[in-house]
Design a protein around this motif. Structure first.
Motif, PDB file in Angstrom:
ATOM      1  N   LEU A 101       8.181  -3.136  -3.459  1.00 24.68           N
ATOM      2  CA  LEU A 101       8.316  -4.348  -2.636  1.00 24.68           C
ATOM      3  C   LEU A 101       8.609  -3.924  -1.203  1.00 24.68           C
ATOM      4  O   LEU A 101       9.557  -3.169  -0.954  1.00 24.68           O
ATOM      5  CB  LEU A 101       9.464  -5.206  -3.167  1.00 24.68           C
ATOM      6  N   LEU A 102       7.789  -4.399  -0.283  1.00 16.95           N
ATOM      7  CA  LEU A 102       8.010  -4.086   1.133  1.00 16.95           C
ATOM      8  C   LEU A 102       8.342  -5.395   1.843  1.00 16.95           C
ATOM      9  O   LEU A 102       7.477  -6.251   2.036  1.00 16.95           O
ATOM     10  CB  LEU A 102       6.748  -3.437   1.728  1.00 16.95           C
ATOM     11  N   PHE A 103       9.626  -5.567   2.180  1.00 23.35           N
ATOM     12  CA  PHE A 103      10.074  -6.785   2.864  1.00 23.35           C
ATOM     13  C   PHE A 103       9.989  -6.557   4.370  1.00 23.35           C
ATOM     14  O   PHE A 103      10.559  -5.577   4.879  1.00 23.35           O
ATOM     15  CB  PHE A 103      11.529  -7.110   2.497  1.00 23.35           C
ATOM     16  N   ILE A 104       9.295  -7.434   5.053  1.00 18.63           N
ATOM     17  CA  ILE A 104       9.244  -7.308   6.514  1.00 18.63           C
ATOM     18  C   ILE A 104       9.415  -8.679   7.164  1.00 18.63           C
ATOM     19  O   ILE A 104       9.104  -9.711   6.567  1.00 18.63           O
ATOM     20  CB  ILE A 104       7.927  -6.660   7.004  1.00 18.63           C
ATOM     21  N   ASP A 105       9.898  -8.666   8.388  1.00 19.28           N
ATOM     22  CA  ASP A 105      10.064  -9.920   9.117  1.00 19.28           C
ATOM     23  C   ASP A 105       8.716 -10.389   9.665  1.00 19.28           C
ATOM     24  O   ASP A 105       7.797  -9.582   9.884  1.00 19.28           O
ATOM     25  CB  ASP A 105      11.064  -9.747  10.256  1.00 19.28           C
ATOM     26  N   ALA A 106       8.622 -11.684   9.931  1.00 20.66           N
ATOM     27  CA  ALA A 106       7.353 -12.287  10.339  1.00 20.66           C
ATOM     28  C   ALA A 106       7.028 -12.049  11.813  1.00 20.66           C
ATOM     29  O   ALA A 106       5.901 -12.253  12.243  1.00 20.66           O
ATOM     30  CB  ALA A 106       7.421 -13.798  10.080  1.00 20.66           C
ATOM     31  N   ASP A 107       8.030 -11.599  12.590  1.00 19.46           N
ATOM     32  CA  ASP A 107       7.829 -11.543  14.046  1.00 19.46           C
ATOM     33  C   ASP A 107       7.489 -10.147  14.568  1.00 19.46           C
ATOM     34  O   ASP A 107       7.603  -9.882  15.759  1.00 19.46           O
ATOM     35  CB  ASP A 107       9.093 -12.059  14.767  1.00 19.46           C
ATOM     36  N   LEU A 108       7.036  -9.262  13.692  1.00 22.14           N
ATOM     37  CA  LEU A 108       6.737  -7.891  14.118  1.00 22.14           C
ATOM     38  C   LEU A 108       5.366  -7.769  14.758  1.00 22.14           C
ATOM     39  O   LEU A 108       5.079  -6.790  15.448  1.00 22.14           O
ATOM     40  CB  LEU A 108       6.797  -6.945  12.912  1.00 22.14           C
ATOM     41  N   GLU A 109       4.505  -8.719  14.468  1.00 19.43           N
ATOM     42  CA  GLU A 109       3.115  -8.712  14.950  1.00 19.43           C
ATOM     43  C   GLU A 109       2.482  -7.336  14.651  1.00 19.43           C
ATOM     44  O   GLU A 109       2.738  -6.765  13.605  1.00 19.43           O
ATOM     45  CB  GLU A 109       3.084  -9.079  16.428  1.00 19.43           C
ATOM     46  N   GLY A 110       1.691  -6.802  15.600  1.00 18.49           N
ATOM     47  CA  GLY A 110       0.947  -5.558  15.336  1.00 18.49           C
ATOM     48  C   GLY A 110       1.829  -4.393  14.922  1.00 18.49           C
ATOM     49  O   GLY A 110       1.396  -3.510  14.173  1.00 18.49           O
ATOM     50  N   SER A 111       3.077  -4.388  15.381  1.00 17.67           N
ATOM     51  CA  SER A 111       3.943  -3.248  15.059  1.00 17.67           C
ATOM     52  C   SER A 111       4.271  -3.194  13.562  1.00 17.67           C
ATOM     53  O   SER A 111       4.771  -2.174  13.070  1.00 17.67           O
ATOM     54  CB  SER A 111       5.226  -3.267  15.899  1.00 17.67           C
ATOM     55  N   ALA A 112       3.972  -4.266  12.821  1.00 19.26           N
ATOM     56  CA  ALA A 112       4.261  -4.285  11.369  1.00 19.26           C
ATOM     57  C   ALA A 112       3.606  -3.116  10.652  1.00 19.26           C
ATOM     58  O   ALA A 112       4.111  -2.649   9.623  1.00 19.26           O
ATOM     59  CB  ALA A 112       3.802  -5.606  10.756  1.00 19.26           C
ATOM     60  N   VAL A 113       2.494  -2.619  11.202  1.00 15.83           N
ATOM     61  CA  VAL A 113       1.805  -1.494  10.549  1.00 15.83           C
ATOM     62  C   VAL A 113       2.730  -0.285  10.429  1.00 15.83           C
ATOM     63  O   VAL A 113       2.618   0.514   9.491  1.00 15.83           O
ATOM     64  CB  VAL A 113       0.492  -1.144  11.297  1.00 15.83           C
ATOM     65  N   GLU A 114       3.691  -0.175  11.346  1.00 16.17           N
ATOM     66  CA  GLU A 114       4.618   0.972  11.348  1.00 16.17           C
ATOM     67  C   GLU A 114       5.537   0.961  10.129  1.00 16.17           C
ATOM     68  O   GLU A 114       6.134   1.989   9.804  1.00 16.17           O
ATOM     69  CB  GLU A 114       5.467   0.981  12.628  1.00 16.17           C
ATOM     70  N   THR A 115       5.678  -0.177   9.488  1.00 12.52           N
ATOM     71  CA  THR A 115       6.527  -0.203   8.285  1.00 12.52           C
ATOM     72  C   THR A 115       5.876   0.562   7.138  1.00 12.52           C
ATOM     73  O   THR A 115       6.509   0.787   6.106  1.00 12.52           O
ATOM     74  CB  THR A 115       6.873  -1.639   7.821  1.00 12.52           C
ATOM     75  N   GLY A 116       4.633   0.967   7.313  1.00 19.32           N
ATOM     76  CA  GLY A 116       3.972   1.832   6.323  1.00 19.32           C
ATOM     77  C   GLY A 116       4.775   3.097   6.073  1.00 19.32           C
ATOM     78  O   GLY A 116       4.752   3.660   4.969  1.00 19.32           O
ATOM     79  N   ALA A 117       5.531   3.539   7.072  1.00 20.31           N
ATOM     80  CA  ALA A 117       6.337   4.756   6.920  1.00 20.31           C
ATOM     81  C   ALA A 117       7.454   4.580   5.889  1.00 20.31           C
ATOM     82  O   ALA A 117       8.041   5.555   5.419  1.00 20.31           O
ATOM     83  CB  ALA A 117       6.939   5.146   8.264  1.00 20.31           C
ATOM     84  N   LEU A 118       7.757   3.321   5.552  1.00 19.37           N
ATOM     85  CA  LEU A 118       8.825   3.065   4.574  1.00 19.37           C
ATOM     86  C   LEU A 118       8.353   3.286   3.139  1.00 19.37           C
ATOM     87  O   LEU A 118       9.168   3.393   2.212  1.00 19.37           O
ATOM     88  CB  LEU A 118       9.315   1.610   4.707  1.00 19.37           C
ATOM     89  N   VAL A 119       7.039   3.331   2.959  1.00 19.97           N
ATOM     90  CA  VAL A 119       6.488   3.307   1.600  1.00 19.97           C
ATOM     91  C   VAL A 119       6.556   4.666   0.896  1.00 19.97           C
ATOM     92  O   VAL A 119       6.989   4.754  -0.261  1.00 19.97           O
ATOM     93  CB  VAL A 119       5.019   2.796   1.634  1.00 19.97           C
ATOM     94  N   ALA A 120       6.137   5.728   1.597  1.00 21.24           N
ATOM     95  CA  ALA A 120       5.977   7.036   0.924  1.00 21.24           C
ATOM     96  C   ALA A 120       7.232   7.518   0.186  1.00 21.24           C
ATOM     97  O   ALA A 120       7.131   7.917  -0.987  1.00 21.24           O
ATOM     98  CB  ALA A 120       5.497   8.082   1.921  1.00 21.24           C
ATOM     99  N   PRO A 121       8.426   7.464   0.793  1.00 19.45           N
ATOM    100  CA  PRO A 121       9.594   7.967   0.052  1.00 19.45           C
ATOM    101  C   PRO A 121       9.857   7.182  -1.238  1.00 19.45           C
ATOM    102  O   PRO A 121      10.345   7.746  -2.221  1.00 19.45           O
ATOM    103  CB  PRO A 121      10.758   7.773   1.043  1.00 19.45           C
ATOM    104  N   VAL A 122       9.499   5.898  -1.247  1.00 24.67           N
ATOM    105  CA  VAL A 122       9.749   5.070  -2.438  1.00 24.67           C
ATOM    106  C   VAL A 122       8.693   5.351  -3.509  1.00 24.67           C
ATOM    107  O   VAL A 122       9.009   5.533  -4.691  1.00 24.67           O
ATOM    108  CB  VAL A 122       9.763   3.567  -2.048  1.00 24.67           C
ATOM    109  N   VAL A 123       7.448   5.429  -3.092  1.00 22.68           N
ATOM    110  CA  VAL A 123       6.371   5.662  -4.049  1.00 22.68           C
ATOM    111  C   VAL A 123       6.458   7.085  -4.637  1.00 22.68           C
ATOM    112  O   VAL A 123       6.144   7.302  -5.806  1.00 22.68           O
ATOM    113  CB  VAL A 123       4.996   5.392  -3.372  1.00 22.68           C
ATOM    114  N   SER A 124       6.927   8.029  -3.847  1.00 20.76           N
ATOM    115  CA  SER A 124       7.024   9.414  -4.352  1.00 20.76           C
ATOM    116  C   SER A 124       8.265   9.626  -5.217  1.00 20.76           C
ATOM    117  O   SER A 124       8.409  10.651  -5.863  1.00 20.76           O
ATOM    118  CB  SER A 124       7.075  10.388  -3.176  1.00 20.76           C
TER     119      SER A 124
END
Ligand SMILES: O=c1ccn([C@@H]2O[C@H](COP(=O)(O)OP(=O)(O)O[C@H]3O[C@H](CO)[C@@H](O)[C@H](O)[C@H]3O)[C@@H](O)[C@H]2O)c(=O)[nH]1
Ligand SMILES: O=C(O)[C@H](O)COP(=O)(O)O
Length: 250
Positions: A101-124
């Motif tokens: 589950l990746l929870f993000i706020d609605a007001d990040l606009e284009g910068s939301a793509v940077e939350t991709g960095a949160l995924v790898a440590p969890v998936v691995s």
């Protein structure tokens, strides 16, 4: 010869999610939600983007649907914690394999793509939950550190760990880590509750710097009222957890 992994580790790896569901709690975010959804949808592994319209009085639901998200709507405003809970329940009903589950706020606009960095440590399997650490924002905020201080000290007292940004809402977690924090703390207490509950279960948290930009809370009356609500909700989340800890003590 292949190295032998301990059984517990093997078991854990087999439970790791491979797909990611993005959950976006959103109240009156029609101006920003489409850009946020578009950016989040490009993150590797994301195959579901759920927006929970938390009783908006603008066109958040319509804009989010047109941007390609699945939309669930609260008829009346229930606060951020409840919106996250509704989103995670929607994912559970619609997934055939476990998702991170990746929870993000609605007001990040284009910068939301940077939350991709949160995924790898969890998936691995390196972490059960990751939390984004944001850079200094372009426009200055108007806070005096009261809410952040309360949250930081409270987390430290409850767990021994001092978070860098205790209120950061951009978080990726496994379903078991999410379940460890049930029911989620209400409103703005949700981040503090998640952090304490996940750590108290012996699970791990990793902080990850992310180049995120969002609307900062300023100095006007509505901004100060917003901080007051944050203070109240963080205080409640801490109080509930203090009581739970006292009840567990022999
Ligand atoms: O009743 C509400 C109010 C807000 N939101 C959404 O919650 C998110 C965060 O709200 P925002 O107004 O951006 O709050 P901030 O004070 O800027 O948020 C900071 O502090 C919050 C905790 O107090 C964290 O949840 C956020 O991640 C962090 O950026 C946004 O997507 C909102 O649309 C809801 O879903 N329901
Ligand atoms: O502006 C902020 O960072 C939050 O509303 C928290 O306010 P604070 O500076 O009073 O902790």
């Amino acid at each position: 010869m292949a190295p032998t992994l301990p059984a517990a580790r093997l078991h854990r790896v087999s439970e790791q999610p491979t797909s990611v569901a993005v959950v976006i709690p959103a109240k009156d975010e029609a101006q920003r939600i489409a850009a946020t959804i578009a950016a989040a949808a490009t993150i590797a592994g994301v195959d579901l983007v759920v927006v929970v319209d938390d009783g908006s009085s603008d066109e958040t639901s319509t804009v989010a649907r047109e941007a390609g998200a699945e939309v669930v709507r609260h008829d009346r405003n229930q606060g951020k914690g409840k919106a996250m809970q509704t989103g995670a329940a929607y994912v559970a009903r619609h997934e055939s394999t476990p998702h991170a589950l990746l929870f993000i706020d609605a007001d990040l606009e284009g910068s939301a793509v940077e939350t991709g960095a949160l995924v790898a440590p969890v998936v691995s399997g390196a972490a059960d939950m990751t939390i984004a650490v944001l850079p200094k924002q372009k426009s200055a905020g108007g806070g005096r550190g009261f809410v952040v201080g309360l949250a930081s000290r409270g987390i430290e007292r409850a767990t021994g760990w001092t978070p860098t940004q205790p209120l950061s809402g951009m978080r990726c977690l496994t379903r078991p880590a999410y379940e460890a924090a049930q029911p989620l703390a209400a409103g703005w207490g949700v981040e503090v509750g998640l952090t304490i509950d996940v750590l108290r279960r012996g699970m791990t948290i990793e902080e990850v710097p992310c180049e995120l930009h969002h609307r900062v809370t300023g100095t006007g009356l509505s901004d100060q009222l917003h901080r007051l609500s944050q203070y109240r909700d963080v205080w409640r989340a801490l109080a509930v957890r203090r009581v739970r800890a006292a009840l567990r003590r022999p």
